[in-house]
Design a protein around this motif. Structure first.
Motif, mmCIF file in Angstrom:
data_model
loop_
_atom_site.group_PDB
_atom_site.id
_atom_site.type_symbol
_atom_site.label_atom_id
_atom_site.label_comp_id
_atom_site.label_asym_id
_atom_site.label_seq_id
_atom_site.Cartn_x
_atom_site.Cartn_y
_atom_site.Cartn_z
ATOM 1 N N VAL A 7 0.833 -1.210 0.000
ATOM 2 C CA VAL A 7 0.000 0.000 0.000
ATOM 3 C C VAL A 7 0.861 1.250 0.000
ATOM 4 O O VAL A 7 0.607 2.220 -0.742
ATOM 5 N N LEU A 8 1.918 1.258 0.799
ATOM 6 C CA LEU A 8 2.801 2.418 0.826
ATOM 7 C C LEU A 8 3.508 2.605 -0.511
ATOM 8 O O LEU A 8 3.640 3.737 -1.009
ATOM 9 N N THR A 9 3.981 1.521 -1.102
ATOM 10 C CA THR A 9 4.647 1.620 -2.406
ATOM 11 C C THR A 9 3.691 2.159 -3.467
ATOM 12 O O THR A 9 4.055 3.022 -4.282
ATOM 13 N N LEU A 10 2.461 1.659 -3.469
ATOM 14 C CA LEU A 10 1.473 2.131 -4.442
ATOM 15 C C LEU A 10 1.193 3.618 -4.248
ATOM 16 O O LEU A 10 1.114 4.377 -5.237
ATOM 17 N N ALA A 11 1.076 4.067 -2.998
ATOM 18 C CA ALA A 11 0.798 5.493 -2.739
ATOM 19 C C ALA A 11 1.947 6.369 -3.205
ATOM 20 O O ALA A 11 1.739 7.426 -3.832
ATOM 21 N N VAL A 12 3.181 5.937 -2.973
ATOM 22 C CA VAL A 12 4.332 6.745 -3.389
ATOM 23 C C VAL A 12 4.407 6.821 -4.910
ATOM 24 O O VAL A 12 4.666 7.887 -5.494
ATOM 25 N N VAL A 14 1.979 6.572 -7.067
ATOM 26 C CA VAL A 14 0.902 7.429 -7.579
ATOM 27 C C VAL A 14 1.238 8.895 -7.342
ATOM 28 O O VAL A 14 1.011 9.758 -8.211
ATOM 29 N N MET A 15 1.816 9.236 -6.197
ATOM 30 C CA MET A 15 2.180 10.634 -5.927
ATOM 31 C C MET A 15 3.325 11.097 -6.816
ATOM 32 O O MET A 15 3.333 12.245 -7.263
ATOM 33 N N TRP A 23 -3.468 10.112 -13.213
ATOM 34 C CA TRP A 23 -3.314 9.281 -12.027
ATOM 35 C C TRP A 23 -3.724 7.832 -12.282
ATOM 36 O O TRP A 23 -3.254 6.908 -11.593
ATOM 37 N N LEU A 27 -1.548 4.716 -11.264
ATOM 38 C CA LEU A 27 -2.118 3.634 -10.453
ATOM 39 C C LEU A 27 -1.810 2.269 -11.061
ATOM 40 O O LEU A 27 -1.478 1.308 -10.350
ATOM 41 N N HIS A 75 11.424 8.798 -1.761
ATOM 42 C CA HIS A 75 10.314 9.711 -1.478
ATOM 43 C C HIS A 75 10.526 10.420 -0.145
ATOM 44 O O HIS A 75 10.215 11.617 0.007
ATOM 45 N N TRP A 85 8.430 8.829 6.693
ATOM 46 C CA TRP A 85 8.603 7.903 5.575
ATOM 47 C C TRP A 85 9.795 6.973 5.793
ATOM 48 O O TRP A 85 9.750 5.797 5.419
#
Length: 278
Positions: A7-12, A14-15, A23, A27, A75, A85
């Motif tokens: 989840v953290l990797t996916l959020a980074v 995407v940002m 986006w 994603l 990040h 982070w």
């Protein structure tokens, strides 16, 4: 821990990529990274459940964990407050390490003899599957080659038959045109007036139709040269003028006698020679 790392990797991701592309595309990229890591972990767990191990799969899993950690660290270094982070950047490697410890524990639950037996059985199964695949491929290639050869041979036969039929049709047309010609009847009458009545000066093409099988003659006794000469002499002297060889041969066989064409012609020559000398 693995789910949190994903989840953290996916959020980074995407940002990071959301500023330079839609986006939705970012994603998809993040899901692809997490999906590859999850697929590698699932395959490694499957091998471990079977008592097997693959160094390549393990290396790929560690590579995904290192990439995820590097993404989180990069990040974090770009943020004003990197502490939060950096605190979670070690989670991907920690999750991978826990999977490694769990796999080692599963392997220690089996004795070395059991592990060797499992490896032998799996190797035999892989060898058997490889041999079966090779045999099927060879049979498929052989069958394909045979079908190609049969198809080409059939095509050649069809071409030859077509050419033969075309030539036969042309010859038949030529014969029919000759039969229907104006001077055909007169020419045939002049040439074959001994066998063709003058009242019927025409000829017909042969007709193709069902063939009636001739009755099988009973085996006649083999005639000696003296008997053959006597029969031929009697047939030769039975008519005036004497019959030709073709007529005599027909009467000879109609009478039920049997002799080879060579012997019958030799007897004919002897009888005609004696008759000429007399």
């Amino acid at each position: 821990m693995t789910v949190v790392s994903m989840v953290l990797t996916l959020a980074v991701v995407v940002m990071w990529l959301g500023a330079s592309m839609p986006w939705q595309v970012a994603l998809v990229v993040g899901i692809g990274l997490d999906g590859g890591w999850l697929a590698t972990l699932a395959y490694e767990r499957r091998l471990a459940a079977q008592g097997d191990h693959s160094t390549v799969v393990t290396a790929v899993g560690w590579s995904f964990g290192i990439v995820a950690t590097c993404v989180l660290i990069a990040h974090a270094l770009g943020e004003e407050s990197p502490g939060a982070w950096l605190a979670v950047a070690w989670l991907p490697l920690a999750a991978k390490a826990l999977w490694l410890v769990h796999g080692m524990w599963e392997r220690t639950a089996l004795t070395p003899a059991a592990l060797d037996a499992i490896r032998s059985i799996q190797q035999e199964a892989r060898d058997g599957a490889a041999v079966a695949r090779a045999r099927l491929r060879a049979e498929a290639v052989t069958e394909e080659t045979r079908l190609v050869a049969v198809t080409e041979a059939g095509a050649r036969v069809a071409r030859v038959q077509a050419k033969t039929a075309e030539r036969l049709s042309g010859a038949w047309s030529a014969l029919e045109a000759a039969r229907r010609g104006d001077g055909t009847a007169e020419a045939l009458t002049c040439v074959t007036e001994r066998v063709t009545p003058a009242s019927q000066p025409r000829w017909d093409l042969p007709v193709w139709g069902p063939v009636e099988s001739a009755a099988v003659l009973e085996a006649a006794p083999v005639l000696s040269d003296d008997d053959l000469d006597r029969i031929v002499r009697d047939l030769f002297a039975s008519e005036t003028p004497p019959p030709s060889y073709r007529e005599l041969s027909a009467r000879f066989r109609a009478a039920g006698h049997s002799a080879g064409e060579t012997r019958l012609r030799a007897a004919w020559r002897r009888v005609t020679t004696q008759a000429g000398a007399a």
